[in-house]
Design a protein around this motif. Structure first.
Motif, PDB file in Angstrom:
ATOM      1  N   LEU A 143       0.685  -1.189   0.268  1.00  0.00           N
ATOM      2  CA  LEU A 143       0.113   0.102   0.115  1.00  0.00           C
ATOM      3  C   LEU A 143       1.223   0.997  -0.041  1.00  0.00           C
ATOM      4  N   LEU A 144       0.658   2.295  -0.910  1.00  0.00           N
ATOM      5  CA  LEU A 144       1.679   3.294  -1.114  1.00  0.00           C
ATOM      6  C   LEU A 144       3.061   2.982  -1.581  1.00  0.00           C
ATOM      7  N   LEU A 145       3.475   2.643  -1.194  1.00  0.00           N
ATOM      8  CA  LEU A 145       5.088   2.358  -1.512  1.00  0.00           C
ATOM      9  C   LEU A 145       5.249   1.474  -2.760  1.00  0.00           C
ATOM     10  N   THR A 146       3.912   0.727  -3.394  1.00  0.00           N
ATOM     11  CA  THR A 146       4.587   0.366  -4.958  1.00  0.00           C
ATOM     12  C   THR A 146       2.894   0.104  -5.874  1.00  0.00           C
ATOM     13  N   LYS A 147       3.579   0.485  -6.838  1.00  0.00           N
ATOM     14  CA  LYS A 147       2.070   0.104  -7.857  1.00  0.00           C
ATOM     15  C   LYS A 147       1.277  -0.918  -7.616  1.00  0.00           C
ATOM     16  N   PRO A 148       0.458  -0.948  -7.881  1.00  0.00           N
ATOM     17  CA  PRO A 148      -0.680  -2.535  -7.627  1.00  0.00           C
ATOM     18  C   PRO A 148      -0.910  -2.929  -9.251  1.00  0.00           C
ATOM     19  N   PRO A 194      -0.945   6.695  11.324  1.00  0.00           N
ATOM     20  CA  PRO A 194      -0.467   8.319  11.455  1.00  0.00           C
ATOM     21  C   PRO A 194      -1.659   8.409  10.858  1.00  0.00           C
ATOM     22  N   ALA A 195      -2.797   9.647  11.288  1.00  0.00           N
ATOM     23  CA  ALA A 195      -3.190   9.950  10.446  1.00  0.00           C
ATOM     24  C   ALA A 195      -3.180  10.671   8.932  1.00  0.00           C
ATOM     25  N   TYR A 196      -1.678  11.227   8.676  1.00  0.00           N
ATOM     26  CA  TYR A 196      -0.965  11.454   7.705  1.00  0.00           C
ATOM     27  C   TYR A 196      -1.377  10.181   6.568  1.00  0.00           C
ATOM     28  N   GLN A 197      -1.439   8.993   7.048  1.00  0.00           N
ATOM     29  CA  GLN A 197      -0.775   7.714   6.203  1.00  0.00           C
ATOM     30  C   GLN A 197      -2.373   7.794   5.653  1.00  0.00           C
ATOM     31  N   ARG A 198      -3.372   7.547   6.423  1.00  0.00           N
ATOM     32  CA  ARG A 198      -5.369   7.264   6.080  1.00  0.00           C
ATOM     33  C   ARG A 198      -5.416   8.805   5.307  1.00  0.00           C
ATOM     34  N   TRP A 199      -4.951   9.887   5.238  1.00  0.00           N
ATOM     35  CA  TRP A 199      -4.938  10.466   4.242  1.00  0.00           C
ATOM     36  C   TRP A 199      -4.302  10.548   3.036  1.00  0.00           C
ATOM     37  N   THR A 201      -4.016   7.758   1.813  1.00  0.00           N
ATOM     38  CA  THR A 201      -4.324   6.435   1.534  1.00  0.00           C
ATOM     39  C   THR A 201      -5.654   7.325   0.559  1.00  0.00           C
ATOM     40  N   GLN A 202      -6.614   7.591   1.312  1.00  0.00           N
ATOM     41  CA  GLN A 202      -7.631   8.348   0.291  1.00  0.00           C
ATOM     42  C   GLN A 202      -7.757   9.069  -1.055  1.00  0.00           C
ATOM     43  N   LEU A 203      -6.526   9.676  -0.605  1.00  0.00           N
ATOM     44  CA  LEU A 203      -6.138  11.135  -1.960  1.00  0.00           C
ATOM     45  C   LEU A 203      -5.110  10.147  -3.281  1.00  0.00           C
ATOM     46  N   VAL A 204      -4.960   8.857  -3.257  1.00  0.00           N
ATOM     47  CA  VAL A 204      -4.287   8.311  -3.843  1.00  0.00           C
ATOM     48  C   VAL A 204      -5.063   7.568  -3.834  1.00  0.00           C
ATOM     49  N   TYR A 205      -5.978   5.926  -3.845  1.00  0.00           N
ATOM     50  CA  TYR A 205      -6.647   5.461  -3.836  1.00  0.00           C
ATOM     51  C   TYR A 205      -8.316   5.688  -4.384  1.00  0.00           C
ATOM     52  N   LYS A 206      -8.840   6.597  -3.879  1.00  0.00           N
ATOM     53  CA  LYS A 206      -9.905   8.023  -3.668  1.00  0.00           C
ATOM     54  C   LYS A 206     -11.120   6.498  -2.848  1.00  0.00           C
ATOM     55  N   ASP A 207     -11.047   5.827  -2.148  1.00  0.00           N
ATOM     56  CA  ASP A 207     -11.200   4.690  -1.421  1.00  0.00           C
ATOM     57  C   ASP A 207     -11.818   4.545  -0.122  1.00  0.00           C
ATOM     58  N   LYS A 208     -12.968   4.848   0.535  1.00  0.00           N
ATOM     59  CA  LYS A 208     -12.872   4.747   1.928  1.00  0.00           C
ATOM     60  C   LYS A 208     -12.913   3.914   2.260  1.00  0.00           C
TER      61      LYS A 208
END
Length: 283
Positions: A143-148, A194-199, A201-208
């Motif tokens: 998650l976040l560190l590599t592409k799906p 941390p909150a910044y990771q959750r934020w 994640t929401q920004l990158v994947y646009k998925d709640k």
């Protein structure tokens, strides 16, 4: 040993410890009938199933040490912090997977993936491992560190977002006793994201839902260990994990740190080999 499993936790380059454990098991000819892993835990199980000791060392020590495996070089070349493609190519060039032995091995293997669209964990058996290694690459796509990765017409990444230790999958498979190989030192407690990771994640994947899964990841991890603890009290689980902190993280790529970490896995397993054989029902 017909009902014994190996459950391998992920952990980036910390799986050098797992490689040492598996080397010892192979040398002692301890071949369980089933194993399951996610992320790097799946990567390191491949040579156990194919009985390739040298590939364990290449995967655990040599591959993370090569340029392009972790960091800026990987980011520039692959757009990811972990160079999944370069790492796979390196391993295959040095010790190609023995597919014939792998497929014919008495050990079955499942690999877990997170289905991005359905928000579910899906497991695939070893028949899905082919020359492209897409299944294993997708499993290692953090998650976040590599592409799906696209696999079987769907997009996936590391199942560790939800299922970090696949004990339930091993139970579902019908196994009654489990060897858990953890890359985390004794006493490790996963902290909330941390909150910044959750934020982010929401920004990158646009998925709640993905962001929500990240929010509760530490709780699921604790629940998985709670289940393991229950089974351990019943004599159905044996946990192999580091009992020393050698300063190795999931990003470590220095062979001077990874070699001792690998050796620690080997030595700690060797010291418990009689216990392991007894647990597996080996005379």
């Amino acid at each position: 040993m017909k009902n014994v499993s190996i459950v391998a936790e992920g952990g980036g380059t910390k799986i050098a410890y797992t490689a040492g454990v598996l080397k010892c098991l192979l040398e002692e000819e301890i071949y369980v009938p089933y194993c399951v892993g996610i992320s790097a835990g799946a990567e390191i199980l491949l040579p156990y199933v194919s009985r390739q000791i040298r590939r364990l060392e290449v995967t655990g020590i040599d591959a993370p040490s090569q340029k392009g495996a972790v960091g800026l070089s990987a980011l520039m070349k692959e757009g990811s912090v972990f160079g999944i493609e370069s790492t796979n190519n390196f391993i295959q060039s040095k010790t190609p997977l023995d597919f014939e032995t792998f497929y014919n091995s008495s050990t079955q293997m499942d690999t877990g993936l997170y289905n991005i669209k359905e928000h579910t964990i899906e497991y695939f058996d070893k028949s899905y491992v082919d020359q492209s290694m897409t299944l294993i690459k997708a499993s290692c796509a953090l998650l976040l560190l590599t592409k799906p990765y696209e696999f079987q017409g769907k997009k996936y990444f590391d199942a560790g977002l939800v299922d970090m230790i696949s004990i339930k999958q091993a139970e579902k498979h019908g196994c009654e006793k489990h060897i858990i190989i953890s890359t985390k030192e004794e006493g490790y407690v996963r902290k909330p994201a941390p909150a910044y990771q959750r934020w982010l994640t929401q920004l990158v994947y646009k998925d709640k839902k993905i962001a929500e899964d990240l929010r509760y990841r530490h709780e699921r991890y604790a629940q998985q260990w709670d289940r393991i603890a229950e089974l351990e009290k019943e004599g159905k689980v044996l946990v192999l994990r580091p009992h020393k902190d050698l300063g190795v993280t999931r990003y470590t790529k220095d062979p001077k740190k990874l070699k001792p970490w690998f050796q620690l896995g080997y030595d700690e397993t060797k010291a418990r080999i009689d216990e392991i054989k007894s647990f597996c029902g080996i005379e």
